[in-house]
Structures are given as C-alpha cells and as structure tokens.
Design a protein around this motif. Sequence first.
Motif, PDB file in Angstrom:
ATOM      1  N   LYS A  92       0.802  -1.224   0.000  1.00 33.83           N
ATOM      2  CA  LYS A  92       0.000   0.000   0.000  1.00 33.83           C
ATOM      3  C   LYS A  92       0.836   1.276   0.000  1.00 33.83           C
ATOM      4  O   LYS A  92       0.315   2.349  -0.272  1.00 33.83           O
ATOM      5  N   SER A  93       2.134   1.171   0.298  1.00 34.99           N
ATOM      6  CA  SER A  93       2.954   2.381   0.367  1.00 34.99           C
ATOM      7  C   SER A  93       4.427   2.005   0.537  1.00 34.99           C
ATOM      8  O   SER A  93       4.749   0.842   0.804  1.00 34.99           O
ATOM      9  N   THR A  94       5.273   3.008   0.451  1.00 40.97           N
ATOM     10  CA  THR A  94       6.698   2.824   0.757  1.00 40.97           C
ATOM     11  C   THR A  94       6.854   2.343   2.198  1.00 40.97           C
ATOM     12  O   THR A  94       7.645   1.449   2.488  1.00 40.97           O
ATOM     13  N   THR A  95       6.097   2.962   3.078  1.00 37.63           N
ATOM     14  CA  THR A  95       6.175   2.596   4.498  1.00 37.63           C
ATOM     15  C   THR A  95       5.889   1.114   4.683  1.00 37.63           C
ATOM     16  O   THR A  95       6.616   0.409   5.395  1.00 37.63           O
ATOM     17  N   GLU A  96       4.835   0.643   4.024  1.00 37.80           N
ATOM     18  CA  GLU A  96       4.500  -0.767   4.179  1.00 37.80           C
ATOM     19  C   GLU A  96       5.593  -1.652   3.578  1.00 37.80           C
ATOM     20  O   GLU A  96       5.955  -2.686   4.144  1.00 37.80           O
ATOM     21  N   GLU A 122      17.474  10.028   6.118  1.00 38.14           N
ATOM     22  CA  GLU A 122      16.300   9.226   5.765  1.00 38.14           C
ATOM     23  C   GLU A 122      14.979   9.786   6.295  1.00 38.14           C
ATOM     24  O   GLU A 122      14.935  10.462   7.321  1.00 38.14           O
ATOM     25  N   HIS A 123      13.925   9.456   5.579  1.00 37.54           N
ATOM     26  CA  HIS A 123      12.543   9.659   6.034  1.00 37.54           C
ATOM     27  C   HIS A 123      12.314   8.702   7.212  1.00 37.54           C
ATOM     28  O   HIS A 123      12.914   7.624   7.256  1.00 37.54           O
ATOM     29  N   HIS A 124      11.454   9.061   8.137  1.00 36.67           N
ATOM     30  CA  HIS A 124      11.201   8.180   9.289  1.00 36.67           C
ATOM     31  C   HIS A 124      10.833   6.758   8.856  1.00 36.67           C
ATOM     32  O   HIS A 124      11.113   5.793   9.577  1.00 36.67           O
ATOM     33  N   SER A 174      16.481  12.674  -1.429  1.00 33.38           N
ATOM     34  CA  SER A 174      15.999  13.115  -0.116  1.00 33.38           C
ATOM     35  C   SER A 174      14.678  13.859  -0.246  1.00 33.38           C
ATOM     36  O   SER A 174      14.557  14.766  -1.079  1.00 33.38           O
ATOM     37  N   ASN A 175      13.711  13.498   0.611  1.00 29.53           N
ATOM     38  CA  ASN A 175      12.407  14.161   0.549  1.00 29.53           C
ATOM     39  C   ASN A 175      12.437  15.550   1.166  1.00 29.53           C
ATOM     40  O   ASN A 175      11.466  16.280   1.083  1.00 29.53           O
ATOM     41  N   VAL A 176      13.565  15.924   1.796  1.00 28.60           N
ATOM     42  CA  VAL A 176      13.656  17.265   2.378  1.00 28.60           C
ATOM     43  C   VAL A 176      14.566  18.150   1.532  1.00 28.60           C
ATOM     44  O   VAL A 176      14.223  19.291   1.208  1.00 28.60           O
ATOM     45  N   ILE A 200      16.768   0.399  -1.636  1.00 25.25           N
ATOM     46  CA  ILE A 200      16.653   1.804  -2.014  1.00 25.25           C
ATOM     47  C   ILE A 200      15.226   2.285  -1.755  1.00 25.25           C
ATOM     48  O   ILE A 200      14.266   1.714  -2.280  1.00 25.25           O
ATOM     49  N   ASP A 201      15.125   3.348  -0.945  1.00 28.13           N
ATOM     50  CA  ASP A 201      13.836   4.005  -0.737  1.00 28.13           C
ATOM     51  C   ASP A 201      13.644   4.966  -1.908  1.00 28.13           C
ATOM     52  O   ASP A 201      14.235   6.044  -1.954  1.00 28.13           O
ATOM     53  N   GLY A 202      12.817   4.520  -2.844  1.00 29.14           N
ATOM     54  CA  GLY A 202      12.645   5.295  -4.084  1.00 29.14           C
ATOM     55  C   GLY A 202      11.402   6.165  -4.085  1.00 29.14           C
ATOM     56  O   GLY A 202      10.946   6.583  -5.150  1.00 29.14           O
ATOM     57  N   ALA A 203      10.859   6.469  -2.894  1.00 23.62           N
ATOM     58  CA  ALA A 203       9.602   7.233  -2.835  1.00 23.62           C
ATOM     59  C   ALA A 203       9.697   8.534  -3.637  1.00 23.62           C
ATOM     60  O   ALA A 203       8.762   8.918  -4.339  1.00 23.62           O
ATOM     61  N   GLN A 204      10.853   9.204  -3.548  1.00 22.69           N
ATOM     62  CA  GLN A 204      11.028  10.445  -4.321  1.00 22.69           C
ATOM     63  C   GLN A 204      11.762  10.176  -5.642  1.00 22.69           C
ATOM     64  O   GLN A 204      11.493  10.826  -6.652  1.00 22.69           O
ATOM     65  N   GLY A 205      12.672   9.215  -5.630  1.00 20.61           N
ATOM     66  CA  GLY A 205      13.515   8.975  -6.810  1.00 20.61           C
ATOM     67  C   GLY A 205      12.742   8.532  -8.032  1.00 20.61           C
ATOM     68  O   GLY A 205      12.967   9.016  -9.145  1.00 20.61           O
ATOM     69  N   PHE A 223       8.641   2.017  -3.610  1.00 18.47           N
ATOM     70  CA  PHE A 223       8.065   3.354  -3.825  1.00 18.47           C
ATOM     71  C   PHE A 223       6.545   3.347  -3.636  1.00 18.47           C
ATOM     72  O   PHE A 223       5.921   2.295  -3.570  1.00 18.47           O
ATOM     73  N   SER A 224       5.982   4.561  -3.550  1.00 20.19           N
ATOM     74  CA  SER A 224       4.536   4.732  -3.347  1.00 20.19           C
ATOM     75  C   SER A 224       3.889   5.180  -4.644  1.00 20.19           C
ATOM     76  O   SER A 224       4.438   6.038  -5.346  1.00 20.19           O
ATOM     77  N   GLY A 225       2.676   4.669  -4.913  1.00 22.58           N
ATOM     78  CA  GLY A 225       1.971   5.069  -6.127  1.00 22.58           C
ATOM     79  C   GLY A 225       1.506   6.516  -6.108  1.00 22.58           C
ATOM     80  O   GLY A 225       1.519   7.203  -7.134  1.00 22.58           O
ATOM     81  N   HIS A 226       1.142   7.015  -4.919  1.00 20.95           N
ATOM     82  CA  HIS A 226       0.511   8.349  -4.891  1.00 20.95           C
ATOM     83  C   HIS A 226       1.485   9.472  -5.215  1.00 20.95           C
ATOM     84  O   HIS A 226       1.071  10.576  -5.551  1.00 20.95           O
ATOM     85  N   LYS A 227       2.785   9.208  -5.106  1.00 25.04           N
ATOM     86  CA  LYS A 227       3.746  10.276  -5.417  1.00 25.04           C
ATOM     87  C   LYS A 227       4.080  10.286  -6.908  1.00 25.04           C
ATOM     88  O   LYS A 227       4.672  11.216  -7.419  1.00 25.04           O
ATOM     89  N   ILE A 228       3.709   9.206  -7.575  1.00 24.69           N
ATOM     90  CA  ILE A 228       4.022   9.105  -9.005  1.00 24.69           C
ATOM     91  C   ILE A 228       2.730   9.201  -9.834  1.00 24.69           C
ATOM     92  O   ILE A 228       2.523   8.477 -10.792  1.00 24.69           O
TER      93      ILE A 228
HETATM   94  N1  PMP Z   1      10.431   7.765   1.999  1.00 26.11           N
HETATM   95  C1  PMP Z   1      10.485   8.975   1.423  1.00 26.11           C
HETATM   96  C2  PMP Z   1      11.796   9.458   0.871  1.00 26.11           C
HETATM   97  C3  PMP Z   1       9.338   9.753   1.313  1.00 26.11           C
HETATM   98  O1  PMP Z   1       9.383  10.951   0.752  1.00 26.11           O
HETATM   99  C4  PMP Z   1       8.121   9.255   1.836  1.00 26.11           C
HETATM  100  C5  PMP Z   1       6.850  10.092   1.791  1.00 26.11           C
HETATM  101  N2  PMP Z   1       7.016  11.403   2.200  1.00 26.11           N
HETATM  102  C6  PMP Z   1       8.120   7.977   2.402  1.00 26.11           C
HETATM  103  C7  PMP Z   1       9.292   7.273   2.469  1.00 26.11           C
HETATM  104  C8  PMP Z   1       6.855   7.364   2.939  1.00 26.11           C
HETATM  105  O2  PMP Z   1       5.929   7.221   1.909  1.00 26.11           O
HETATM  106  P1  PMP Z   1       4.441   6.771   2.217  1.00 26.11           P
HETATM  107  O3  PMP Z   1       3.901   7.759   3.198  1.00 26.11           O
HETATM  108  O4  PMP Z   1       3.749   6.845   0.898  1.00 26.11           O
HETATM  109  O5  PMP Z   1       4.509   5.422   2.777  1.00 26.11           O
END
Ligand code: PMP
Length: 408
Positions: A92-96, A122-124, A174-176, A200-205, A223-228
């Motif tokens: 369902k997401s990068t987190t999952e 890193e993102h949390h 980096s997401n920041v 590799i956390d590709g959520a932004q990449g 990676f997450s679908g909602h960011k792409i």
């Molecule tokens: N990693 C990075 C680099 C992100 O930018 C994000 C979303 N801000 C996440 C992980 C988590 O993504 P999600 O909330 O879709 O699980």
Amino acid sequence: MIIYPIEKIRSDFPILNRMINKYPLTYLDSAASAQKPNIVIDSQTHYYRNEYAAVHRGIHTLSTESTNQMETVRLRIANFINASKEEIVFVKSTTEAINLIANSWGHNFINYGDNIIISEMEHHANIVPWQVLSKHKKIVLHYIPLTPNGTLDISRLSKLINHRTRLLSISHISNVLGTINPLTEIISIARKKSDTLILIDGAQGIVHQLVDVQKLDCDFYVFSGHKIYGPSGTGIMYGKKELLQKMPPWIVGGGIVRNVSLIQDATFIDSPWKFESGSPNISGIIGLGNAIEYINTIGIDKIYNYEDQLMRYAVDTLKKIPNIVLYGPSTRVGIIAFNLGIHHSYDIGMLLNQYGVAIRTGHHCAIPIMNYFKVPGMCRASLAMYTNKEDIDRLAHGLIKVEHLLNQ
Ligand code: PMP
C-alpha cells in the motif's frame, strides 16, 4: 531549449483549475503527494462501473478480467524499472514495503552481532523500522553522516561497513533536501566490502529519474503510487527473485496459502503473490498502471530535463527573496527546502495559503535532518511534471508579501 508539452500536461490534471482563496491554485506539494491526471481518475470509475469483481478467486468473467488487469499492471511496473513480473509485489505504500522487508527478511535473516547501515538523511519510514528491528535483535544501526551542504559523507561508508553488515538502506532522493544520492557509487563501495543487501527508498527517486534496478544492482527498490501520479493506497516493493523466494510472507491470511490444516503449519504460494494476502486495492493498482502509462507517453527523461530547468529557475528566483535561507546541495531534484529568517515554517505556509500557494511545512518526517540544521522545521516547495514558471513566480511573490507581513 526542450520541447515539453506543459500546457497539454496541465490540462490533463483537472485539479489545477481550482481556485483557493480566490487565487489560482499553485500546487507545490507534490513531494507529499502528486495530483492525478484524468486517465488515472477515469480508469478507476470505469473499472467500478464496468469491470469490478474480487480477483484471484473467481471463475467468472469479471473476476478473470480483474485478475488479468492487475497482472498486466504488474508487468507494466516491471518493465518500467527493468525487473521481471515475479519481482513486483503490490503493497500500500513505501512505508509498508520497508516494514515488510524489516519484518520478513529482517526477522528471519538477521542475527545478534550483525549490523545495518542507513543514513542521517532518511525519512522516518526508513529509520523507525530498522530501529525497532535493531532493538529486537540487539544489533547495531549505523548512520552515514550528513554534511552541511545536504549531501551524505560517502567516505564514511567504507569505514562503517564490514562483513557483518547485512543491509544498507538508503534513499534515492531526499524528501527534504532534494539531494540525489550517488547510488551507483554507494552500491559499488558496499559490494566491494561485504555481501550486504541494498534497499533503495525510491519514494522520491522514482518520480524524477529513470530507474533500472538491474543496472543499479540493488536488492530491493520501494516506492509509493501516490507520489508518481497514481492513487493513494498503492505502492511497490521490488525484490530480487531469489531473495523473495527465500523470504516468508509477513501479512498472512487468505489468498496466499496452498494448504491450511488445523494441525500443521500453512504452506504458501510462490512470490510475489505470497506477499499479497487479503483483498487488494484493485482499482488503485489499475490507476497506478495508468499513471505509469501516462509517464511513459511523455517520457521520464523529458520530465527530468524539464524539471531540472525549472528547478534552476526556482533556485535563481528564490535566492532573490530577502532573508531566505536555502537548504540542500546546489544540484537538487524536484525539491527545494528553505526558511525565511527566523520565522516558523508554519506561519509562512499558512500565509502563503492565503494566496493559493500550497507548500509543505514542518519536519517532513525527517526530524534528524531538522536537528542537524538546528531548526524546528523547514518550508518545502516541490515540483512535478505539471509545475510551470508561473507557479514559481507566484511562490516568489507570495514569499515577498509574507516576508513583509511578518516583519511589520
Ligand atoms: N520515503 C520517502 C523518501 C518519502 O518521501 C516518503 C513520503 N514522504 C516515504 C518514504 C513514505 O511514503 P508513504 O507515506 O507513501 O509510505
């Protein structure tokens, strides 16, 4: 000068016509979640109107059609990142995805005395699962340090890594700070020193760059679908086939068992399906498939070049704002973080919203980065394939007004 159909693209995203507080919407929060083109929105309604049924279990036409659609998307995603279909798990997401890896691979293949390396950037979502696992398994978690210009101190990696390093988990972008990490260099250092796995956390990449998992030679890319530009509640975990075969499922229940008895352990079907227990988000997955199709029709390289030019314009424009502090390296991808003097990012974001400008404020789920720069939060403007120069100009004008207001 690149030829890029920005007007056509903008017309495909209906939300961009919205007015916010009597101003045209200036959406600069795509790194949090991107807007959706018509093809993604419409495909989901079409699916519910004409084709909906539960997948995998049915023998009837609708169920078979739904299953086929889902599997077609799996193949499309595989082609998009140069993987094979069996290596693509719907989550369902990068987190999952990261939690799946930590709980399945981590709990079964990591032992006392091993270590894991992540980074201070890193993102949390790519910190907390490893902290929890480290505590549980009593292993050490190392962090590649951040540098003042917002890049990682890669030279420290070879000192941190050793033959007990089981995992190196790092973000692509980096997401920041918008920093693009030199993945090829990082992976080659890691591979020389140990047989560690690479995540590799590709959520932004994935949003901004062409990803070829074979060329990268990573073990996992998530990676997450909602960011792409796809629906929320969708995500992808790519894992090398041999690895997925060895990993047990994490979320267990219906849809993934070969056999269940009341006296013996359940046996599971093959990967990737064994990681997809329960009823999936079929309409979301179909929407994600259409988002990828949409990107493919434009070309991820074209999008990257366009965004790169726009980012240069954004940096030049923002640098002229009085009292602005920019964070991150000079080469940023898609994301620009800043503060205005000593003002709190929430105040800036709230006032910008009065002019229809949507940015992100706060710690961006990356408190260690805030601590490193000794600030409670930052403002973040992020670009997408539909962002244009007018968006940047409206942000700049808004910031000038906000600066003036806050200094009165
Ligand atoms: N990693 C990075 C680099 C992100 O930018 C994000 C979303 N801000 C996440 C992980 C988590 O993504 P999600 O909330 O879709 O699980």
